[in-house]
Structures are given as C-alpha cells and as structure tokens.
Design an enzyme around this catalytic site. Structure first.
Site, PDB file in Angstrom:
ATOM      1  N   GLY A  51       0.798  -1.218   0.000  1.00  0.00           N
ATOM      2  CA  GLY A  51       0.000   0.000   0.000  1.00  0.00           C
ATOM      3  C   GLY A  51       0.827   1.263   0.000  1.00  0.00           C
ATOM      4  N   SER A  52       0.128   2.402  -0.083  1.00  0.00           N
ATOM      5  CA  SER A  52       0.781   3.683  -0.278  1.00  0.00           C
ATOM      6  C   SER A  52       1.486   4.208   0.966  1.00  0.00           C
ATOM      7  CB  SER A  52      -0.250   4.720  -0.756  1.00  0.00           C
ATOM      8  OG  SER A  52      -1.308   4.843   0.180  1.00  0.00           O
ATOM      9  N   THR A  53       1.139   3.714   2.145  1.00  0.00           N
ATOM     10  CA  THR A  53       1.796   4.169   3.373  1.00  0.00           C
ATOM     11  C   THR A  53       3.020   3.316   3.692  1.00  0.00           C
ATOM     12  OG1 THR A  53      -0.331   4.938   4.222  1.00  0.00           O
ATOM     13  CG2 THR A  53       1.468   4.754   5.801  1.00  0.00           C
TER      14      THR A  53
ATOM     15  N   GLY B 202      -0.251  -1.268   6.226  1.00  0.00           N
ATOM     16  CA  GLY B 202      -1.196  -0.177   6.316  1.00  0.00           C
ATOM     17  C   GLY B 202      -2.597  -0.670   6.615  1.00  0.00           C
ATOM     18  N   ALA B 203      -3.569   0.228   6.529  1.00  0.00           N
ATOM     19  CA  ALA B 203      -4.969  -0.131   6.757  1.00  0.00           C
ATOM     20  C   ALA B 203      -5.855   0.855   6.009  1.00  0.00           C
ATOM     21  CB  ALA B 203      -5.305  -0.106   8.246  1.00  0.00           C
ATOM     22  N   ASP B 204      -7.041   0.398   5.658  1.00  0.00           N
ATOM     23  CA  ASP B 204      -8.029   1.269   5.025  1.00  0.00           C
ATOM     24  C   ASP B 204      -8.892   1.976   6.066  1.00  0.00           C
ATOM     25  OD1 ASP B 204      -7.443   0.597   2.206  1.00  0.00           O
ATOM     26  OD2 ASP B 204      -8.039  -1.401   2.839  1.00  0.00           O
TER      27      ASP B 204
ATOM     28  N   GLY C 196      -7.388  -4.508   2.670  1.00  0.00           N
ATOM     29  CA  GLY C 196      -7.693  -5.195   1.423  1.00  0.00           C
ATOM     30  C   GLY C 196      -7.983  -4.288   0.256  1.00  0.00           C
TER      31      GLY C 196
ATOM     32  N   GLU D  67      -1.696 -10.672   3.531  1.00  0.00           N
ATOM     33  CA  GLU D  67      -1.471  -9.756   4.643  1.00  0.00           C
ATOM     34  C   GLU D  67      -1.909 -10.375   5.961  1.00  0.00           C
ATOM     35  OE1 GLU D  67      -1.916  -5.473   2.296  1.00  0.00           O
ATOM     36  OE2 GLU D  67      -3.674  -6.382   3.233  1.00  0.00           O
TER      37      GLU D  67
END
Length: 221
Positions: free
Chosen positions: A26-28, A81-83, A94, A102
């Site tokens: 992810g982006s983070t 990361g997380a949404d 996800g 993950e």
C-alpha cells in the site's frame, strides 16, 4: 513530509538487525520499505517477507533480501497499512487486494505494526467497503450468501475485467455502512463456502502509528 511518509518511516524504528520482517502493501507502507532500503544499503541486516508481488518488486528494487514464508518459522515483526482503524485497533484492510497474504503474515508475526494516516482513523468500521476474497467458481452464489449478512457486494473490476488477486481469486467489495460487531462478522463471512478470507483484522494489531494534530502518535493494544 506528508502523513503517510511520517508514519511509514516511524515504524522502521522497530526494526533491528537480524529480524525477519513482514512487508505490507500500500501507499503508506511504501515509505517504510523505501526507508528500510536505505538502512539495508547502510548495513542493516534483515530478511523481508512480502505480502504481494507488488511489494516484492519494490523490495527487490530497494535491495532488501527476501525469503519465502516456507523458509522461516516465524516473523519478528510485520508492518502494514490499513483502510480503516477503529478505536479498538480493529482494521479493515484489502483495498490493495492483498488481504489474504497480509492476514497470514500478520498472524505469523510476533508484533504487527499498522501505519495509517489520520484519514484512516474512525470511530466505527464500515464506511469503507469491506473486501472479501472469494474463489472464482460460483462467485454469483457466494455473493448472494454474503449479501444475506446485510451488505451490498460488488465484484471488484479493473479495466473492465474482474480484478484477480495474487492468489488467483476475485474480491467482493461489500458495503455494510456500519459494522457493529467486527469479530462476529469476520466469523460469519469465513463460514460461507467460497469465501477465502475477509479484510476484517480483529484483535490483530499490536500497535497503530498515526497522526493527530500534526503529531505522530502510537496506540498499543
């Protein structure tokens, strides 16, 4: 420096020489991997276990040595990361499509550190559609069963075609609006034949690193 970079690089402080590290997607966590690459070039000795093919490619670019999960018995730490993150440190993950790997890697790690910018912190999970990974066979029937739990499932599509995970499965993005009991929903979803795994990470995170009032803060389970 933006919030994602702030928290992504902060997590690197928990990585020590000789560790086996789960590398999220992810982006983070991108910034975590970039920073780890700098430290590896400077002499830090670690082994990484990627949660996706995309992460593996980035780690290889950064010179981080990778190992397959079958080559190790456990991970010292996983960073991802997380949404969404709620006040109990439950997560929805996800959005990037790597939730199954993950969750396997998070579960195998002694410490699971979550990095999330302030926009991901919520009082209650659900506004972000919950990703549910399902096998391709019988996907319409599986989707109807999932819908019976109170959501509107939508098959994830990319460029006009069903999105396919690194594991060869589909993803249903399920709009629940509000998730009152994450633990109960996680169990009910995984009991449906055809569901491989879902993006609820309940009682999983050891530590969440985020930003509040322009300052990095850490919450511990």
């Amino acid at each position: 420096m933006n919030e994602k970079q702030l928290v992504g690089e902060k997590a690197v402080e928990y990585i020590k020489d000789g560790m086996v590290v789960g590398l999220g997607t992810g982006s983070t966590v991108y910034y975590t991997i970039k920073k780890l690459g700098e430290l590896v070039k400077g002499g830090l000795k670690i082994k990484g276990v990627p949660t996706s093919e995309l992460t593996a490619a980035l780690a290889n670019e950064e010179g981080i040595p990778l190992v397959d999960l079958k080559e190790i018995e456990a991970l010292d730490v996983a960073i991802d990361g997380a949404d969404q993150v709620d006040s109990h440190l439950n997560l929805i993950k996800g959005g990037g499509g790597a939730l199954l790997r993950e969750k396997i890697i998070a579960n195998a790690a002694s410490i699971f550190i979550v990095v999330a910018d302030s926009s991901k912190v919520v009082n209650q999970l659900g506004a972000f559609p919950l990703p549910v990974e399902v096998v391709q066979f019988g996907v319409d029937m599986t989707s109807r069963k999932v819908a019976c739990l109170g959501c509107v499932p939508k098959l994830r599509v990319r460029e006009g075609q069903p999105f396919i995970t690194d594991n060869g499965n589909y993803i249903l993005d399920c709009d629940f609006k509000r998730i009152e009991s994450p633990a109960e929903l996680e169990m009910k979803l995984n009991m449906i034949p055809g569901v491989v795994e879902n993006g609820l990470f309940v009682n999983s995170a050891s530590r969440v690193i985020t930003v509040e009032n322009n300052e990095v803060i850490e919450s511990v389970k």
